[in-house]
Design a protein around this motif. Structure first.
Motif, PDB file in Angstrom:
ATOM      1  N   ARG A 150      13.863  46.860  85.299  1.00  0.00           N
ATOM      2  CA  ARG A 150      12.684  46.496  84.379  1.00  0.00           C
ATOM      3  C   ARG A 150      12.060  44.974  84.679  1.00  0.00           C
ATOM      4  O   ARG A 150      10.805  44.692  84.418  1.00  0.00           O
ATOM      5  CB  ARG A 150      13.321  46.201  82.733  1.00  0.00           C
ATOM      6  CG  ARG A 150      12.426  45.809  81.702  1.00  0.00           C
ATOM      7  CD  ARG A 150      12.765  45.872  80.365  1.00  0.00           C
ATOM      8  NE  ARG A 150      14.128  44.962  80.191  1.00  0.00           N
ATOM      9  CZ  ARG A 150      14.815  44.767  79.422  1.00  0.00           C
ATOM     10  NH1 ARG A 150      14.645  45.588  78.379  1.00  0.00           N
ATOM     11  NH2 ARG A 150      16.076  43.759  79.268  1.00  0.00           N
ATOM     12  N   ASP A 151      13.063  44.032  85.169  1.00  0.00           N
ATOM     13  CA  ASP A 151      12.625  42.665  85.362  1.00  0.00           C
ATOM     14  C   ASP A 151      12.124  42.294  86.921  1.00  0.00           C
ATOM     15  O   ASP A 151      12.132  41.101  87.119  1.00  0.00           O
ATOM     16  CB  ASP A 151      13.400  41.629  84.723  1.00  0.00           C
ATOM     17  CG  ASP A 151      13.681  41.798  82.977  1.00  0.00           C
ATOM     18  OD1 ASP A 151      12.823  41.833  82.583  1.00  0.00           O
ATOM     19  OD2 ASP A 151      14.694  42.005  82.703  1.00  0.00           O
ATOM     20  N   LYS A 152      12.166  43.285  87.648  1.00  0.00           N
ATOM     21  CA  LYS A 152      11.496  43.040  88.895  1.00  0.00           C
ATOM     22  C   LYS A 152      10.271  42.245  88.949  1.00  0.00           C
ATOM     23  O   LYS A 152       9.273  42.775  88.316  1.00  0.00           O
ATOM     24  CB  LYS A 152      11.397  44.392  89.687  1.00  0.00           C
ATOM     25  CG  LYS A 152      11.004  44.413  91.243  1.00  0.00           C
ATOM     26  CD  LYS A 152      10.983  45.505  91.876  1.00  0.00           C
ATOM     27  CE  LYS A 152      10.509  45.610  93.276  1.00  0.00           C
ATOM     28  NZ  LYS A 152       9.074  44.998  93.549  1.00  0.00           N
ATOM     29  N   PRO A 153      10.291  41.024  89.808  1.00  0.00           N
ATOM     30  CA  PRO A 153       9.062  40.473  89.782  1.00  0.00           C
ATOM     31  C   PRO A 153       7.906  41.116  90.346  1.00  0.00           C
ATOM     32  O   PRO A 153       7.856  41.987  91.351  1.00  0.00           O
ATOM     33  CB  PRO A 153       9.535  39.131  90.524  1.00  0.00           C
ATOM     34  CG  PRO A 153      10.858  39.087  90.501  1.00  0.00           C
ATOM     35  CD  PRO A 153      11.313  40.461  90.256  1.00  0.00           C
ATOM     36  N   THR A 154       6.835  40.885  89.642  1.00  0.00           N
ATOM     37  CA  THR A 154       5.448  41.489  89.903  1.00  0.00           C
ATOM     38  C   THR A 154       4.369  40.687  90.335  1.00  0.00           C
ATOM     39  O   THR A 154       3.366  41.077  90.864  1.00  0.00           O
ATOM     40  CB  THR A 154       5.078  42.509  89.124  1.00  0.00           C
ATOM     41  OG1 THR A 154       4.857  42.023  87.638  1.00  0.00           O
ATOM     42  CG2 THR A 154       6.106  43.566  88.640  1.00  0.00           C
ATOM     43  N   ARG A 155       4.352  39.425  89.556  1.00  0.00           N
ATOM     44  CA  ARG A 155       3.252  38.890  89.528  1.00  0.00           C
ATOM     45  C   ARG A 155       2.963  38.018  91.155  1.00  0.00           C
ATOM     46  O   ARG A 155       1.580  38.001  91.487  1.00  0.00           O
ATOM     47  CB  ARG A 155       3.338  37.484  88.686  1.00  0.00           C
ATOM     48  CG  ARG A 155       2.215  36.552  88.544  1.00  0.00           C
ATOM     49  CD  ARG A 155       1.412  36.831  87.527  1.00  0.00           C
ATOM     50  NE  ARG A 155       0.222  35.736  87.398  1.00  0.00           N
ATOM     51  CZ  ARG A 155       0.042  35.237  86.023  1.00  0.00           C
ATOM     52  NH1 ARG A 155       0.824  35.500  85.000  1.00  0.00           N
ATOM     53  NH2 ARG A 155      -0.910  34.326  85.934  1.00  0.00           N
ATOM     54  N   PHE A 156       3.934  37.666  91.871  1.00  0.00           N
ATOM     55  CA  PHE A 156       3.594  37.017  92.958  1.00  0.00           C
ATOM     56  C   PHE A 156       3.418  38.085  94.097  1.00  0.00           C
ATOM     57  O   PHE A 156       2.545  37.699  94.908  1.00  0.00           O
ATOM     58  CB  PHE A 156       4.898  36.227  93.649  1.00  0.00           C
ATOM     59  CG  PHE A 156       4.849  35.400  94.787  1.00  0.00           C
ATOM     60  CD1 PHE A 156       3.654  34.317  94.968  1.00  0.00           C
ATOM     61  CD2 PHE A 156       5.259  36.089  96.045  1.00  0.00           C
ATOM     62  CE1 PHE A 156       3.523  33.921  96.107  1.00  0.00           C
ATOM     63  CE2 PHE A 156       4.894  35.178  97.117  1.00  0.00           C
ATOM     64  CZ  PHE A 156       4.193  34.204  97.539  1.00  0.00           C
ATOM     65  N   PRO A 157       3.929  39.007  94.072  1.00  0.00           N
ATOM     66  CA  PRO A 157       3.793  40.302  95.136  1.00  0.00           C
ATOM     67  C   PRO A 157       2.301  40.772  94.881  1.00  0.00           C
ATOM     68  O   PRO A 157       1.690  41.227  95.737  1.00  0.00           O
ATOM     69  CB  PRO A 157       4.925  41.396  94.498  1.00  0.00           C
ATOM     70  CG  PRO A 157       5.940  40.530  94.270  1.00  0.00           C
ATOM     71  CD  PRO A 157       5.468  39.577  93.550  1.00  0.00           C
ATOM     72  N   ALA A 158       1.866  41.004  93.714  1.00  0.00           N
ATOM     73  CA  ALA A 158       0.610  41.502  93.407  1.00  0.00           C
ATOM     74  C   ALA A 158      -0.645  40.291  94.011  1.00  0.00           C
ATOM     75  O   ALA A 158      -1.549  40.779  94.482  1.00  0.00           O
ATOM     76  CB  ALA A 158       0.124  41.279  91.825  1.00  0.00           C
ATOM     77  N   ARG A 159      -0.047  38.839  94.227  1.00  0.00           N
ATOM     78  CA  ARG A 159      -1.227  37.948  94.939  1.00  0.00           C
ATOM     79  C   ARG A 159      -1.244  38.470  96.396  1.00  0.00           C
ATOM     80  O   ARG A 159      -2.230  38.034  97.000  1.00  0.00           O
ATOM     81  CB  ARG A 159      -0.521  36.581  94.724  1.00  0.00           C
ATOM     82  CG  ARG A 159      -0.457  35.919  93.377  1.00  0.00           C
ATOM     83  CD  ARG A 159       0.103  34.531  93.545  1.00  0.00           C
ATOM     84  NE  ARG A 159       0.517  34.024  92.235  1.00  0.00           N
ATOM     85  CZ  ARG A 159      -0.620  33.204  91.854  1.00  0.00           C
ATOM     86  NH1 ARG A 159      -1.852  33.005  92.402  1.00  0.00           N
ATOM     87  NH2 ARG A 159      -0.299  32.320  90.787  1.00  0.00           N
ATOM     88  N   LYS A 160      -0.253  38.966  97.044  1.00  0.00           N
ATOM     89  CA  LYS A 160      -0.471  39.319  98.524  1.00  0.00           C
ATOM     90  C   LYS A 160      -1.102  40.614  98.699  1.00  0.00           C
ATOM     91  O   LYS A 160      -1.353  40.689  99.857  1.00  0.00           O
ATOM     92  CB  LYS A 160       0.806  39.535  98.960  1.00  0.00           C
ATOM     93  CG  LYS A 160       1.780  38.125  98.546  1.00  0.00           C
ATOM     94  CD  LYS A 160       3.203  38.092  98.944  1.00  0.00           C
ATOM     95  CE  LYS A 160       3.651  38.358 100.596  1.00  0.00           C
ATOM     96  NZ  LYS A 160       5.015  38.287 100.901  1.00  0.00           N
ATOM     97  N   LYS A 161      -1.456  41.463  97.613  1.00  0.00           N
ATOM     98  CA  LYS A 161      -2.320  42.638  98.024  1.00  0.00           C
ATOM     99  C   LYS A 161      -3.702  42.549  98.256  1.00  0.00           C
ATOM    100  O   LYS A 161      -4.319  41.593  97.822  1.00  0.00           O
ATOM    101  CB  LYS A 161      -1.953  43.605  96.866  1.00  0.00           C
ATOM    102  CG  LYS A 161      -0.600  44.114  96.773  1.00  0.00           C
ATOM    103  CD  LYS A 161      -0.354  45.117  95.600  1.00  0.00           C
ATOM    104  CE  LYS A 161       1.224  45.418  95.384  1.00  0.00           C
ATOM    105  NZ  LYS A 161       1.224  46.447  94.408  1.00  0.00           N
TER     106      LYS A 161
END
Length: 205
Positions: free
Chosen positions: A194-205
């Motif tokens: 549930r709490d897997k980080p998503t904000r920073f990975p989304a920056r790299k897409k």
């Protein structure tokens, strides 16, 4: 009771790096005003409690510049491969850092590193059915790793003595003892994260 919606009304990036970003959010507070929150965005990570048939766990001794010394830790690594399941990342790190593979994988705990200022969460796996494989050293930092095996009781003693302070290692070793001594059940390797980080990975897409 109605819970307050801590809505972000403004956000500013201060730094965007290779594995993390720092932003400042302005957040609506229950009293009607706003407050600024400095947030470190992170890729997320995995760590592995690899337990042999004889009950030994594999730890690494690794230099951590933030503390300025070598620490005893579980094999671990970043979730920095886009779309990769966490258990796949854990298996890769186990091979790269300590030259082990495993046939049995379960989730032990998810550890929020310091949720007051960062979204970093580490998923800690229990790995059993170990076999030795060729270690795939990745760069200078991993070349400096020392790999040692300890009895689980000895590793837990190191936790309680303050010799192991890395948060995911502390939590993972204590949880592993609960599971292996029959007092708790682990989750499946593909359990929801549930709490897997998503904000920073989304920056790299």
């Amino acid at each position: 009771m109605t819970r307050h919606d801590f809505r972000t009304v403004a956000s500013e990036d201060l730094h965007v790096g290779r594995i993390l970003a720092l932003r400042v959010d302005e957040v609506e507070m229950p009293g009607g005003g706003t407050a600024k929150r400095e947030i470190v965005e992170h890729t997320g990570a995995v760590a592995v409690v690899a337990v042999s048939d004889s009950g030994e766990v594999t730890l690494v001794h690794q230099y951590r510049h933030a503390l300025g010394r070598h620490l005893w830790e579980l094999p671990a690594g970043l979730l920095d491969h886009d779309g990769e399941p966490p258990v796949t990342g854990a298996r890769r790190e186990l091979v790269e850092e300590v030259g082990l593979d495993a046939t049995e994988w379960h989730v032990l705990v998810d550890v929020a590193a310091s949720p007051g200022f960062t979204d970093e969460v580490v998923r800690v796996f229990l790995a059993r059915g170990l076999t030795e494989v060729d270690r795939d050293v990745q760069g200078d930092e991993e070349a400096d790793l020392e790999v040692h095996r300890f009895g689980l009781d000895e590793a837990v003693r190191m936790v309680l003595a303050g010799d192991i302070v890395n948060a995911s290692s502390v939590a993972g070793l204590l949880a592993a003892r609960e599971v292996l001594e029959g007092r708790a059940e682990p989750r499946p390797a593909d359990a929801p994260f549930r709490d897997k980080p998503t904000r920073f990975p989304a920056r790299k897409k």
